[in-house]
Design an enzyme around this catalytic site. Structure first.
Site, PDB file in Angstrom:
ATOM      1  N   PHE B  12      -2.293 -31.235  12.856  1.00 36.25           N
ATOM      2  CA  PHE B  12      -3.847 -31.492  12.884  1.00 36.25           C
ATOM      3  C   PHE B  12      -3.758 -32.933  12.217  1.00 36.25           C
ATOM      4  O   PHE B  12      -4.631 -33.702  12.632  1.00 36.25           O
ATOM      5  CB  PHE B  12      -4.582 -30.496  12.085  1.00 36.25           C
ATOM      6  CG  PHE B  12      -6.121 -30.745  12.118  1.00 36.25           C
ATOM      7  CD1 PHE B  12      -6.657 -30.999  13.448  1.00 36.25           C
ATOM      8  CD2 PHE B  12      -6.897 -30.610  11.104  1.00 36.25           C
ATOM      9  CE1 PHE B  12      -8.040 -31.431  13.534  1.00 36.25           C
ATOM     10  CE2 PHE B  12      -8.253 -30.986  11.075  1.00 36.25           C
ATOM     11  CZ  PHE B  12      -8.844 -31.301  12.511  1.00 36.25           C
ATOM     12  N   ARG B  31       4.628 -37.050   2.773  1.00 40.88           N
ATOM     13  CA  ARG B  31       5.041 -36.639   1.456  1.00 40.88           C
ATOM     14  C   ARG B  31       6.434 -37.380   1.377  1.00 40.88           C
ATOM     15  O   ARG B  31       6.780 -37.782   0.277  1.00 40.88           O
ATOM     16  CB  ARG B  31       5.106 -35.118   1.294  1.00 40.88           C
ATOM     17  CG  ARG B  31       4.152 -34.672   0.209  1.00 40.88           C
ATOM     18  CD  ARG B  31       4.484 -33.332  -0.126  1.00 40.88           C
ATOM     19  NE  ARG B  31       4.684 -32.375   0.874  1.00 40.88           N
ATOM     20  CZ  ARG B  31       4.934 -31.172   0.763  1.00 40.88           C
ATOM     21  NH1 ARG B  31       5.185 -30.697  -0.543  1.00 40.88           N
ATOM     22  NH2 ARG B  31       5.186 -30.329   1.809  1.00 40.88           N
ATOM     23  N   GLY B 141     -14.129 -27.265  13.320  1.00 33.80           N
ATOM     24  CA  GLY B 141     -14.416 -26.701  14.695  1.00 33.80           C
ATOM     25  C   GLY B 141     -13.359 -26.380  15.537  1.00 33.80           C
ATOM     26  O   GLY B 141     -12.404 -26.398  15.045  1.00 33.80           O
ATOM     27  N   LYS B 196     -12.523 -17.512  10.270  1.00 34.76           N
ATOM     28  CA  LYS B 196     -12.025 -17.555  11.469  1.00 34.76           C
ATOM     29  C   LYS B 196     -10.545 -16.936  11.959  1.00 34.76           C
ATOM     30  O   LYS B 196     -10.281 -16.534  12.905  1.00 34.76           O
ATOM     31  CB  LYS B 196     -12.446 -18.554  12.568  1.00 34.76           C
ATOM     32  CG  LYS B 196     -12.125 -20.095  12.192  1.00 34.76           C
ATOM     33  CD  LYS B 196     -11.003 -20.325  13.005  1.00 34.76           C
ATOM     34  CE  LYS B 196     -10.402 -21.276  12.278  1.00 34.76           C
ATOM     35  NZ  LYS B 196      -8.940 -21.955  12.936  1.00 34.76           N
ATOM     36  N   ASP B 249     -15.469 -22.477  16.959  1.00 36.96           N
ATOM     37  CA  ASP B 249     -14.123 -22.173  16.433  1.00 36.96           C
ATOM     38  C   ASP B 249     -13.582 -20.907  16.792  1.00 36.96           C
ATOM     39  O   ASP B 249     -12.354 -20.897  17.194  1.00 36.96           O
ATOM     40  CB  ASP B 249     -13.772 -22.726  14.950  1.00 36.96           C
ATOM     41  CG  ASP B 249     -12.414 -23.226  14.691  1.00 36.96           C
ATOM     42  OD1 ASP B 249     -11.514 -23.080  15.487  1.00 36.96           O
ATOM     43  OD2 ASP B 249     -12.151 -23.322  13.360  1.00 36.96           O
ATOM     44  N   SER B 259      -2.994 -21.104  18.940  1.00 38.14           N
ATOM     45  CA  SER B 259      -3.390 -20.854  17.572  1.00 38.14           C
ATOM     46  C   SER B 259      -2.294 -20.052  17.025  1.00 38.14           C
ATOM     47  O   SER B 259      -1.952 -19.077  17.319  1.00 38.14           O
ATOM     48  CB  SER B 259      -4.847 -20.113  17.767  1.00 38.14           C
ATOM     49  OG  SER B 259      -4.905 -19.410  16.560  1.00 38.14           O
ATOM     50  N   ASN B 261      -2.651 -18.276  14.151  1.00 36.05           N
ATOM     51  CA  ASN B 261      -3.020 -17.015  13.432  1.00 36.05           C
ATOM     52  C   ASN B 261      -3.019 -16.106  14.916  1.00 36.05           C
ATOM     53  O   ASN B 261      -2.797 -14.948  14.811  1.00 36.05           O
ATOM     54  CB  ASN B 261      -4.497 -17.180  13.233  1.00 36.05           C
ATOM     55  CG  ASN B 261      -4.477 -18.047  11.554  1.00 36.05           C
ATOM     56  OD1 ASN B 261      -3.945 -17.427  10.732  1.00 36.05           O
ATOM     57  ND2 ASN B 261      -5.161 -19.185  11.726  1.00 36.05           N
ATOM     58  N   VAL B 284       1.938 -22.663   8.763  1.00 32.43           N
ATOM     59  CA  VAL B 284       1.297 -21.888   7.672  1.00 32.43           C
ATOM     60  C   VAL B 284       0.263 -21.236   8.487  1.00 32.43           C
ATOM     61  O   VAL B 284      -0.349 -21.789   9.463  1.00 32.43           O
ATOM     62  CB  VAL B 284       0.515 -22.937   6.729  1.00 32.43           C
ATOM     63  CG1 VAL B 284      -0.513 -21.811   5.867  1.00 32.43           C
ATOM     64  CG2 VAL B 284       1.331 -23.455   6.040  1.00 32.43           C
ATOM     65  N   GLU B 286      -3.007 -19.618   7.668  1.00 31.69           N
ATOM     66  CA  GLU B 286      -3.833 -19.278   6.585  1.00 31.69           C
ATOM     67  C   GLU B 286      -4.377 -17.869   6.544  1.00 31.69           C
ATOM     68  O   GLU B 286      -4.800 -17.226   5.704  1.00 31.69           O
ATOM     69  CB  GLU B 286      -4.846 -20.447   6.628  1.00 31.69           C
ATOM     70  CG  GLU B 286      -4.669 -21.752   6.428  1.00 31.69           C
ATOM     71  CD  GLU B 286      -4.426 -22.027   4.956  1.00 31.69           C
ATOM     72  OE1 GLU B 286      -4.584 -21.101   4.058  1.00 31.69           O
ATOM     73  OE2 GLU B 286      -4.103 -23.150   4.667  1.00 31.69           O
TER      74      GLU B 286
END
Lengths: 556, 343
Positions: B12, B31, B141, B196, B249, B259, B261, B284, B286
């Site tokens: 993202f 990083r 969004g 979401k 979203d 996605s 998730n 990740v 979330e």
């Protein structure tokens, strides 16, 4: 950073020559000052010119609201010639009816607007007379200290009474720091508000700190007696009419405060708006006038070499508030409704009488100055530099910058005002001084509340006396637990303790019971043969409220 | 015109940097120095082609000096650590608009039995707590990174208490392929974008079990209701949930195999274990953490049947069908109960 101490005697003025004080300089050149105020209003009056006929409609609204105010809520303090003024305005508006084009009365309307602005600012403006100030400076401690001691004592020891003043009235805070900040910028004092006695108390405290005089807004209902009115007027009080709620008046008031601040005049606001009706510490602030410190700071950065404005919250801590009964009853009556307590009956003479009575019977008070902050709530060091909550040095200019430029932005500043408001509330909580009377009231009410945990506050307040008696043993046990918790909170800098709290349990209980609301006709607490009782649950509730909000209830 | 900063080189973050580069020069903070170097030399990272107007650096001081508007796009688990390194260089002049769809938890969620509100911070709350920055916002969004990087048309919402944050966000990001809307409902937008994630896990499960569009529509609608219940308990206004960060979203993530998730839910339904899936994703998700957090906050008594069922499936070894049956057999409420004052 902070080093708290108590004042033992009045300190010399930071700026010795009164004629150098910004309040004197500003009000001496009144015309110039008022012109700046009017200019400020007009400069930021885009709301008046949104549409071609907005100004005309606003003028009509103002006229209508003023008429309603004069007929529905007339006060003795109103200017008798005022009706005439508004009739004149009405005529002018009527004579200039728009004929063909919308907005063709713009020029006349602007003249009318200016006339109204002249009228408002003229009614509002304060004065500062060094002779009145010097007289007050000399007389007030004597009057105050004589009043603060008991009557027979005054008669016998008139001249020693000033020395005793500080036995009853404690002024604490980082005094040296505040005095130093006065040399570097403008000081704004924001006190808690419990009583009509607050103004003389804070006035005396600020004088004792040696700060230049403060300008402050006072309700016009306090200007009913001519002599006293003149007195207040000459001490820097500008008149605020709370009945006037239309935007032009509010904006004029804000402009007044903003310009005074940019002229480096120390200012005082009661951010809670009116007196606390419940005896609780302020939970929500009225941010209107408070917000002017943000705008003034921005103007100072652009025009006045970045002169800084310092905010100092102050908590006033009393054992006894004369108006307690009236305030709490009004609160209970209006619970769930809009409850603005009408102050019109509080005429000046009544105020003097009542203040006199409060002080003559007052077992003492503590005025506690919190550490100074900038207008964003950051603590400031001895050089007036700001440090944010994580300890980084920050520049106030950065808050106003967008793409490197300092900008005026009302929406942003309203958010900043909220942040400042939250910080003031935090400082109020942390700088509240727990008096023995607060502690015993809290303990007694909470024991009763726990006993009738299923009851509502209203039901508890109407309990018969025999249901509310507490044994000394139970009282002391709970008091010790609460005290232990308070000591912990004090160590964590979340509250301050008065010296009383160090007393042994017996002495502490006795002192607190003796002092809590000591001069109400009905006793708030009494210890008779080991049985502690109250004659007024409402007053007990009022005095107990001071310590709510610290999570002490779970230690009962 | 001033450069705009992005912190984080996840999918993202990279996609956002490319979008920003349409209007501005962009500094993106990586990083690791070698990643910054790779981006600058190869103009490619994580399968995305990186615009010439994006320069990668690995120096926090430089990004704060060059950019007053910065978008931190870092997973919630690393967010505080990033702030601690960044904060010596931040001032109240900086504007931070984060794009992290997660919560910061002050306690160890694997140890505590319940969480208190003050232990759960949204990213904007964390920024306000840990830095001297006051002008904070968030971006949320239907912004699946892959589609953004393919330059498909889309939109987002920038939320902040400060209108100038919204305006600056719009100026930097709005373009002919990307519409930027504004909102003052920061809390609502943040909560919506966090919650979401687990609704998307549930959507993936339904898909994995072979359910169709009706089932998913039911899930999305009641998912939004559940998000609102939680949001209200947190002090958020329901309005934000009707916008891009809420329903917008939800529709994207609950219908998209892009996605993370959603994929977690899908593979769970295929019989894979959560640990296995997360290891395979190498990214990740979330939502897994959010389910636990919502579970630990349930003592605030908001209505959260989907989170309850998902907790049972993921953390208590329930069968997915059993979890579904649990939800389907709960008492039925009013269709639009989330509008009720006491919902």
């Amino acid at each position: 950073m902070s080093s708290r101490k108590s004042i033992e005697k009045p300190l010399p003025s930071v700026v010795e020559n009164i004629e150098e004080w910004p309040i004197y300089v500003t009000y001496k050149n009144k015309e110039e000052f008022l012109n700046k105020v009017k200019k400020h209003v007009l400069q930021h009056s885009s709301w008046l010119n949104k549409e071609p006929d907005t100004l005309r409609n606003e003028l009509k609204k103002i006229l209508y609201q003023e008429k309603i105010r004069l007929t529905k809520t007339p006060w003795k303090s109103d200017d008798p010639k005022e009706k005439l003024f508004w009739s004149g305005i009405k005529k002018q508006i009527r004579n200039q009816k728009p004929i063909e084009n919308r907005g063709d009365t713009q020029e006349v309307d602007e003249a009318i607007l200016n006339e109204i602005l002249d009228y408002y600012t003229d009614k509002m403006v304060a004065n500062f007379k060094p002779s009145t100030f010097k007289f007050t400076q000399k007389a007030l401690p004597f009057v105050y200290s004589r009043l603060i001691n008991s009557f027979p004592r005054i008669l016998s020891k008139i001249f020693s009474s000033v020395d005793k003043l500080y036995d009853r009235m404690k002024i604490t805070g980082d005094i040296d720091h505040i005095r130093k900040l006065q040399e570097m910028g403008t000081v704004v004092i924001v006190p808690t508000h419990y009583s009509n006695l607050d103004s003389p108390t804070i006035g005396l405290s600020l004088n004792n700190l040696g700060l230049s005089a403060f300008t402050y807004g006072a309700g016009i209902n306090l200007f009913t007696i001519k002599t006293l009115s003149k007195f207040m007027h000459n001490l820097g009080a500008y008149k605020v009419d709370r009945r006037r709620k239309h935007r032009l008046y509010i904006e004029t008031l804000k402009a007044y405060s903003t310009v005074a601040l940019t002229e480096n005049v120390n200012s005082l606001f009661y951010p809670g708006g009116s007196r606390s009706k419940t005896g609780k510490l302020e939970e929500k602030l009225k941010l209107g006038l408070l917000g002017t410190v943000i705008d003034a700071q921005r103007i100072n950065l652009v025009e006045n070499g970045g002169k800084k404005i310092f905010i100092i919250p102050v908590t006033l801590n009393y054992h006894y508030v004369l108006e307690a009964k009236k305030l709490i009853e009004s609160h209970l009556k209006n619970m769930g409704k809009e409850n603005y307590l009408e102050d019109e009956n509080t005429n000046s003479f009544g105020l003097i009488k009542r203040t006199y009575k409060v002080i003559t019977s007052n077992p003492g008070m503590t005025v506690s100055f919190a550490p100074a902050m900038d207008v964003f709530g950051n603590r400031v060091d001895e050089n007036g530099e700001s440090f944010c909550k994580i300890g980084n040095k920050v520049e106030v200019a950065d808050y106003f910058k967008l793409n490197g430029e300092i900008e005026r932005n009302v929406q942003r500043d309203s958010q900043y005002t909220q942040i400042l408001g939250e910080r003031i509330l935090e400082e109020f909580r942390e700088n509240t001084v727990v008096l023995s009377s607060n502690l015993v009231a809290f303990v007694a009410f909470q024991i009763i509340r726990k006993r009738f945990s299923q009851f509502s506050v209203f039901e508890i307040l109407s309990l018969p006396k025999d249901e509310t008696t507490i044994s000394e043993l139970e009282f002391k046990n709970v008091m010790e637990r609460i005290k232990d918790r308070l000591i912990k909170l004090d160590k964590e800098h979340k509250i301050l303790l008065s010296e009383d709290i160090d007393l042994n349990p017996q002495e502490l209980m006795t002192a607190g019971i003796q002092k809590v609301g000591s001069s109400h006709p009905k006793y708030v607490l009494k210890n008779k043969k080991g049985e502690i009782s109250t004659q007024s649950m409402k007053l007990l509730y009022y005095y107990h409220n001071k310590l709510t909000g610290y999570g002490l209830e779970e230690y009962v | 015109m001033q450069k705009v900063g992005v912190i984080g080189t996840g999918n993202f973050g990279l996609a956002l940097a490319n979008l920003l580069s349409i209007n501005r020069e962009v500094l993106i903070h990586a990083r690791r120095e070698e990643i910054a170097e790779k981006i600058n030399t190869t103009r490619e990272h994580k399968g995305q082609v990186i615009s010439e107007k994006v320069v990668a650096i690995s120096d926090f001081e430089e990004i704060t000096r060059e950019c007053k508007l910065i978008f931190p796009i870092v997973p919630s688990s690393n967010f505080k650590e990033m702030l601690v390194q960044l904060r010596p260089f931040l001032t109240p002049e900086h504007i931070l608009i984060h794009g992290t769809k997660g919560l910061h938890i002050e306690s160890d969620i694997n140890v505590v039995e319940e969480l208190q509100r003050h232990e759960v911070l949204t990213m904007s709350e964390l920024i306000l707590k840990e830095t001297s920055v006051v002008r904070v916002g968030c971006i949320a969004g239907p912004n699946l990174a892959k589609e953004l990087s393919d330059k498909q048309v889309g939109g987002t919402v920038v939320a902040s208490r400060y209108n100038d944050v919204i305006t600056e966000g719009k100026k930097a990001l709005h373009s002919s392929i990307f519409r930027v809307y504004g909102s003052n409902e920061v809390m609502g937008v943040e909560i919506a974008s966090v919650l979401k994630n687990y609704i998307a896990i549930a959507a993936g499960m339904l898909e994995g079990l072979g359910y169709g569009d009706n089932s998913k529509a039911l899930l999305i609608t009641r998912g939004m209701a559940e998000m609102i219940f939680f949001g209200k308990a947190f002090g958020a206004d329901e309005k934000a949930f009707m916008g891009l960060a809420g329903i917008g979203d939800l529709m994207a993530t609950c219908n998209s195999k892009l996605s993370r998730n959603f994929r977690v839910g899908y593979f769970l339904a295929q019989g894979k274990k959560p640990e296995e899936i997360l290891a395979d994703l190498n990214e990740v998700a979330e939502g897994i953490k959010t389910i636990k957090v919502v579970h630990l906050l349930r003592h605030y008594k908001f209505n959260s049947p989907l989170a309850d069922a998902l907790h049972k499936v993921i953390y208590e070894d329930w069968d997915i069908e059993k979890g579904l049956s649990y939800v389907m057999n709960l008492p039925v409420r009013d269709d639009t109960d989330f509008f009720n004052t006491n919902a």
